[in-house]
Motif scaffolding. Sequence first.
Motif, PDB file in Angstrom:
ATOM      1  N   VAL A   1     -48.828  22.908  47.891  1.00 29.84           N
ATOM      2  CA  VAL A   1     -47.721  22.164  47.284  1.00 29.84           C
ATOM      3  C   VAL A   1     -46.916  21.448  48.372  1.00 29.84           C
ATOM      4  CG1 VAL A   1     -45.610  22.371  45.918  1.00 29.84           C
ATOM      5  CG2 VAL A   1     -47.619  23.746  45.333  1.00 29.84           C
ATOM      6  N   ILE A   2     -46.694  22.136  49.485  1.00 28.25           N
ATOM      7  CA  ILE A   2     -45.972  21.515  50.598  1.00 28.25           C
ATOM      8  C   ILE A   2     -46.735  20.296  51.110  1.00 28.25           C
ATOM      9  CG2 ILE A   2     -45.267  21.837  53.002  1.00 28.25           C
ATOM     10  CD1 ILE A   2     -44.570  24.698  52.318  1.00 28.25           C
ATOM     11  N   GLY A   3     -48.045  20.429  51.249  1.00 29.50           N
ATOM     12  CA  GLY A   3     -48.840  19.310  51.726  1.00 29.50           C
ATOM     13  C   GLY A   3     -48.786  18.117  50.800  1.00 29.50           C
ATOM     14  N   ILE A   4     -48.916  18.357  49.501  1.00 30.96           N
ATOM     15  CA  ILE A   4     -48.858  17.258  48.526  1.00 30.96           C
ATOM     16  C   ILE A   4     -47.471  16.617  48.517  1.00 30.96           C
ATOM     17  CG2 ILE A   4     -48.995  16.710  46.074  1.00 30.96           C
ATOM     18  CD1 ILE A   4     -51.131  18.896  45.830  1.00 30.96           C
ATOM     19  N   MET A   5     -46.439  17.456  48.571  1.00 30.79           N
ATOM     20  CA  MET A   5     -45.072  16.938  48.547  1.00 30.79           C
ATOM     21  C   MET A   5     -44.799  16.037  49.748  1.00 30.79           C
ATOM     22  SD  MET A   5     -41.520  19.126  48.555  1.00 30.79           S
ATOM     23  CE  MET A   5     -41.801  19.732  50.223  1.00 30.79           C
ATOM     24  N   TRP A   6     -45.200  16.489  50.945  1.00 30.86           N
ATOM     25  CA  TRP A   6     -44.936  15.692  52.135  1.00 30.86           C
ATOM     26  C   TRP A   6     -45.848  14.470  52.227  1.00 30.86           C
ATOM     27  CZ3 TRP A   6     -41.111  15.399  55.547  1.00 30.86           C
ATOM     28  CH2 TRP A   6     -40.172  16.435  55.556  1.00 30.86           C
ATOM     29  N   SER A   7     -47.016  14.536  51.625  1.00 36.89           N
ATOM     30  CA  SER A   7     -47.854  13.332  51.604  1.00 36.89           C
ATOM     31  C   SER A   7     -47.193  12.235  50.778  1.00 36.89           C
ATOM     32  CB  SER A   7     -49.236  13.664  51.026  1.00 36.89           C
ATOM     33  OG  SER A   7     -49.147  14.045  49.662  1.00 36.89           O
ATOM     34  N   GLN A   8     -46.446  12.633  49.736  1.00 34.36           N
ATOM     35  CA  GLN A   8     -45.680  11.658  48.964  1.00 34.36           C
ATOM     36  C   GLN A   8     -44.463  11.157  49.747  1.00 34.36           C
ATOM     37  OE1 GLN A   8     -46.712  10.475  45.951  1.00 34.36           O
ATOM     38  NE2 GLN A   8     -48.534  11.727  46.339  1.00 34.36           N
ATOM     39  N   ILE A   9     -43.833  12.063  50.491  1.00 32.49           N
ATOM     40  CA  ILE A   9     -42.681  11.651  51.305  1.00 32.49           C
ATOM     41  C   ILE A   9     -43.105  10.671  52.388  1.00 32.49           C
ATOM     42  CG2 ILE A   9     -40.939  12.481  52.950  1.00 32.49           C
ATOM     43  CD1 ILE A   9     -40.805  15.060  51.337  1.00 32.49           C
ATOM     44  N   TYR A  10     -44.299  10.883  52.958  1.00 30.85           N
ATOM     45  CA  TYR A  10     -44.806  10.011  54.018  1.00 30.85           C
ATOM     46  C   TYR A  10     -45.464   8.738  53.481  1.00 30.85           C
ATOM     47  CZ  TYR A  10     -44.242  13.621  57.639  1.00 30.85           C
ATOM     48  OH  TYR A  10     -43.745  14.540  58.542  1.00 30.85           O
ATOM     49  N   ASP A  11     -45.563   8.608  52.167  1.00 32.60           N
ATOM     50  CA  ASP A  11     -46.257   7.452  51.591  1.00 32.60           C
ATOM     51  C   ASP A  11     -45.666   6.147  52.140  1.00 32.60           C
ATOM     52  OD1 ASP A  11     -46.354   5.290  49.164  1.00 32.60           O
ATOM     53  OD2 ASP A  11     -48.116   6.584  49.160  1.00 32.60           O
ATOM     54  N   PRO A  12     -46.520   5.242  52.675  1.00 32.10           N
ATOM     55  CA  PRO A  12     -45.992   4.019  53.300  1.00 32.10           C
ATOM     56  C   PRO A  12     -45.358   3.034  52.322  1.00 32.10           C
ATOM     57  CG  PRO A  12     -48.386   3.977  53.231  1.00 32.10           C
ATOM     58  CD  PRO A  12     -47.983   5.348  52.808  1.00 32.10           C
ATOM     59  N   SER A  13     -45.734   3.083  51.061  1.00 30.32           N
ATOM     60  CA  SER A  13     -45.217   2.115  50.087  1.00 30.32           C
ATOM     61  C   SER A  13     -43.955   2.611  49.392  1.00 30.32           C
ATOM     62  CB  SER A  13     -46.297   1.799  49.045  1.00 30.32           C
ATOM     63  OG  SER A  13     -47.448   1.283  49.666  1.00 30.32           O
TER      64      SER A  13
ATOM     65  N   LEU B   1     -39.248   8.923  53.061  1.00 28.37           N
ATOM     66  CA  LEU B   1     -38.884   8.787  54.478  1.00 28.37           C
ATOM     67  C   LEU B   1     -38.701   7.322  54.863  1.00 28.37           C
ATOM     68  CD1 LEU B   1     -38.400  10.027  57.243  1.00 28.37           C
ATOM     69  CD2 LEU B   1     -40.884  10.015  57.619  1.00 28.37           C
ATOM     70  N   ASN B   2     -39.669   6.488  54.526  1.00 25.94           N
ATOM     71  CA  ASN B   2     -39.546   5.065  54.851  1.00 25.94           C
ATOM     72  C   ASN B   2     -38.380   4.424  54.110  1.00 25.94           C
ATOM     73  OD1 ASN B   2     -41.673   5.105  56.614  1.00 25.94           O
ATOM     74  ND2 ASN B   2     -43.165   4.275  55.177  1.00 25.94           N
ATOM     75  N   GLY B   3     -38.130   4.887  52.887  1.00 22.18           N
ATOM     76  CA  GLY B   3     -37.000   4.340  52.133  1.00 22.18           C
ATOM     77  C   GLY B   3     -35.674   4.649  52.801  1.00 22.18           C
TER      78      GLY B   3
ATOM     79  N   GLU C   1     -40.504  -0.089  57.176  1.00 22.91           N
ATOM     80  CA  GLU C   1     -40.544  -0.432  55.758  1.00 22.91           C
ATOM     81  C   GLU C   1     -41.850  -0.001  55.097  1.00 22.91           C
ATOM     82  OE1 GLU C   1     -39.970  -4.331  52.827  1.00 22.91           O
ATOM     83  OE2 GLU C   1     -39.822  -4.533  55.013  1.00 22.91           O
ATOM     84  N   SER C   2     -42.952  -0.169  55.774  1.00 23.15           N
ATOM     85  CA  SER C   2     -44.259   0.245  55.234  1.00 23.15           C
ATOM     86  C   SER C   2     -45.065   0.981  56.299  1.00 23.15           C
ATOM     87  CB  SER C   2     -45.053  -0.965  54.722  1.00 23.15           C
ATOM     88  OG  SER C   2     -44.367  -1.615  53.672  1.00 23.15           O
ATOM     89  N   PHE C   3     -44.384   1.801  57.073  1.00 27.51           N
ATOM     90  CA  PHE C   3     -45.051   2.457  58.204  1.00 27.51           C
ATOM     91  C   PHE C   3     -45.940   3.606  57.701  1.00 27.51           C
ATOM     92  CE2 PHE C   3     -45.447   5.335  61.807  1.00 27.51           C
ATOM     93  CZ  PHE C   3     -45.815   4.448  62.804  1.00 27.51           C
ATOM     94  N   PRO C   4     -47.220   3.638  58.078  1.00 32.41           N
ATOM     95  CA  PRO C   4     -48.137   4.694  57.622  1.00 32.41           C
ATOM     96  C   PRO C   4     -48.082   5.912  58.551  1.00 32.41           C
ATOM     97  CG  PRO C   4     -49.366   3.012  58.789  1.00 32.41           C
ATOM     98  CD  PRO C   4     -47.928   2.566  58.809  1.00 32.41           C
TER      99      PRO C   4
END
Length: 331
Positions: free
Chosen positions: A149-161, A165-167, A178-181
């Motif tokens: 769950v932690i991995g999925i949650m942070w993969s969404q937080i790190y999402d470039p679009s 985090l980018n927001g 703005e769109s950093f991967p």
Amino acid sequence: MTTTATQPVPGGDLVSARRRRAGRWTFDKASFMAVFLGLPLVIYLVFVVSPFAQAVYYSLTDWSGFSPTQNFIGLRNFERVFTDDIFLKSLRNNIVLAIVLPVVTLTLSFALASLITVGGSMRGQTRGLKASGFYRTVSFFPYVIPAIVIGIMWSQIYDPSNGLLNGILTALGFEMFESFPWLGDERTAMAATIFVIVWSMVGFYMVLFVAAIKDVPAETFEAARIDGAGRFRIAISITLPLIRDNVQTAWIYLGILALDAFVYMAALNPGGGPNNSTLVMAQQLFTTAFTKGQFGLACAMGVVLAGVTLLFAALVFAVSRLLGGKDDGRR
């Protein structure tokens, strides 16, 4: 000539009888050994030693995982493992994790534990920061969340679009994010992954260190304060040596986690990241077995992984002994 009779030692017969009885196998002694030694030993042999022995055997064959027969090929699988550039890259990534992850996690955990227990006012009784119970609960909360769950949650937080985090960074004026991967850039993929694992583990080891520090007599800290020691000096010169065994145990567990890290890596970067920058041995083992159907080769990778883990644990014990473990025998 007068012969002096040897006087019997008082209680000698009683002591001898007790020794004879102690050497006999009674029902109580046999049942105790069977339940508390024999049964755990059998369970350990069946569920730990036996599977490992089977893995070693399969590593010497060309078993595909589904065929009823296996052809013995000797050490050929190990030759392939140590000449496989991808596996060697995953081994290097695991070594990086095993070095960086325990250092960062335990440093933060120890610092937080020191603040919560003895980092309060230097006047009066030794105590931690105000509202330390709140900090302890908040820090421990990520540990109760399943790793996947932690991995999925942070993969969404790190999402470039649409990632959080980018927001946030863009809203603060950092337009370059703005769109950093974060997980798609080789420069940041491993660091971003390590941050997630540290975030999930630091609270647990903080609580572990808090419990260890609370076992230290308060007079020890008060005496150091009277001698003029500051918070940092007390933490490094007094607290850390007194909880060294706890730190050693935590280091081994974190090292084992770092040498596996399959769940976090599979959730954050299933393909191993850009240029395999986050690929770990467990991922390569899984792919080799269940995607390529080469279970013999995968077992060889598992044996190498087990050997590296044992070597890491032995290294931690050796370093701990060199840094003060010998004192335990003189206490």
